[in-house]
Design an enzyme around this catalytic site. Structure first.
Site, mmCIF file in Angstrom:
data_model
loop_
_atom_site.group_PDB
_atom_site.id
_atom_site.type_symbol
_atom_site.label_atom_id
_atom_site.label_comp_id
_atom_site.label_asym_id
_atom_site.label_seq_id
_atom_site.Cartn_x
_atom_site.Cartn_y
_atom_site.Cartn_z
ATOM 1 N N TYR A 198 0.833 -1.263 -0.081
ATOM 2 C CA TYR A 198 -0.166 -0.058 -0.079
ATOM 3 C C TYR A 198 1.032 1.208 -0.012
ATOM 4 O O TYR A 198 0.480 2.423 -0.598
ATOM 5 C CB TYR A 198 -0.998 0.168 1.078
ATOM 6 N N GLU A 226 -1.779 13.865 -7.622
ATOM 7 C CA GLU A 226 -0.998 15.076 -7.883
ATOM 8 C C GLU A 226 0.802 14.880 -8.217
ATOM 9 O O GLU A 226 1.225 15.418 -9.095
ATOM 10 C CB GLU A 226 -0.931 15.806 -6.510
HETATM 11 O O1 LIG Z 1 -4.984 14.486 -2.829
HETATM 12 C C1 LIG Z 1 -5.115 13.249 -2.663
HETATM 13 C C2 LIG Z 1 -5.486 12.176 -1.548
HETATM 14 C C3 LIG Z 1 -5.608 11.036 -1.926
HETATM 15 N N1 LIG Z 1 -5.169 10.030 -3.055
HETATM 16 C C4 LIG Z 1 -5.294 8.842 -3.018
HETATM 17 C C5 LIG Z 1 -4.160 8.069 -2.575
HETATM 18 C C6 LIG Z 1 -4.856 6.668 -2.279
HETATM 19 O O2 LIG Z 1 -4.736 5.899 -3.750
HETATM 20 C C7 LIG Z 1 -6.184 7.089 -2.099
HETATM 21 C C8 LIG Z 1 -6.764 7.093 -0.863
HETATM 22 O O3 LIG Z 1 -5.686 7.643 0.165
HETATM 23 O O4 LIG Z 1 -6.237 8.353 -2.720
HETATM 24 C C9 LIG Z 1 -4.686 11.114 -3.814
HETATM 25 O O5 LIG Z 1 -4.256 10.604 -4.840
HETATM 26 N N2 LIG Z 1 -4.540 12.381 -3.855
HETATM 27 ZN ZN LIG Z 2 -0.566 12.476 -1.843
#
Ligand SMILES: O=c1ccn([C@H]2C[C@H](O)[C@@H](CO)O2)c(=O)[nH]1
Ligand SMILES: [Zn+2]
Length: 133
Positions: free
Chosen positions: A48, A55
């Site tokens: 995980y 982003e």
């Molecule tokens: O701003 C964010 C917040 C969470 N996640 C993703 C990471 C993971 O795959 C899922 C749950 O945390 O969301 C992002 O990509 N960007």
């Molecule tokens: Zn992030």
């Protein structure tokens, strides 16, 4: 380029999210100084902690193509309010966002805020902290 257009690009990018573990799709789209759009989605892993957020995917795509100046970036997820980027992403954004870079945090309901890296991560670690080395 309007915020709405960048948000729509981010929503479209979230369609590629690889999220078998959280089922939480996130999309990002950024506009570079030369007016190119780079998109990204979150990419999870069975280990995980190796997950890459949307982003960071977008930023790394842009930088790896030689585009290091971000004018604006939109991030969208299915959250109650505007999505909150994680700490790791805030630090990575700090590397490539100027004080005037528009960081647009949105959700699928149409809520959004426009903020800056100094609001998201005040006092962030940067190159200037390395100057005594
Ligand atoms: O701003 C964010 C917040 C969470 N996640 C993703 C990471 C993971 O795959 C899922 C749950 O945390 O969301 C992002 O990509 N960007
Ligand atoms: Zn992030």
């Amino acid at each position: 380029m309007e915020w709405k257009q960048l948000i729509d690009e981010a929503i479209s990018a979230s369609g590629q999210a690889y999220v078998p573990y959280s089922n939480f799709k996130v999309g990002a789209a950024l506009l570079t100084a030369d007016n190119t759009i780079y998109r990204g989605c979150n990419i999870e892993n069975a280990s995980y902690g190796l997950t890459n957020c949307a982003e960071r995917t977008a930023v790394f795509k842009a930088v790896s193509e030689g585009a290091k100046k971000i004018k604006a970036i939109a991030v969208v997820g299915n959250t109650d309010g505007p999505i909150a980027p994680c700490g790791a992403c805030r630090q990575v954004l700090a590397e490539f966002c100027g004080a005037d870079t528009q960081i647009i945090l949105a959700n699928l309901k149409g809520d959004f805020v426009v903020t800056t890296i100094n609001e998201l991560l005040p006092g962030y670690f940067s190159a200037k902290d390395l100057q005594n080395n």
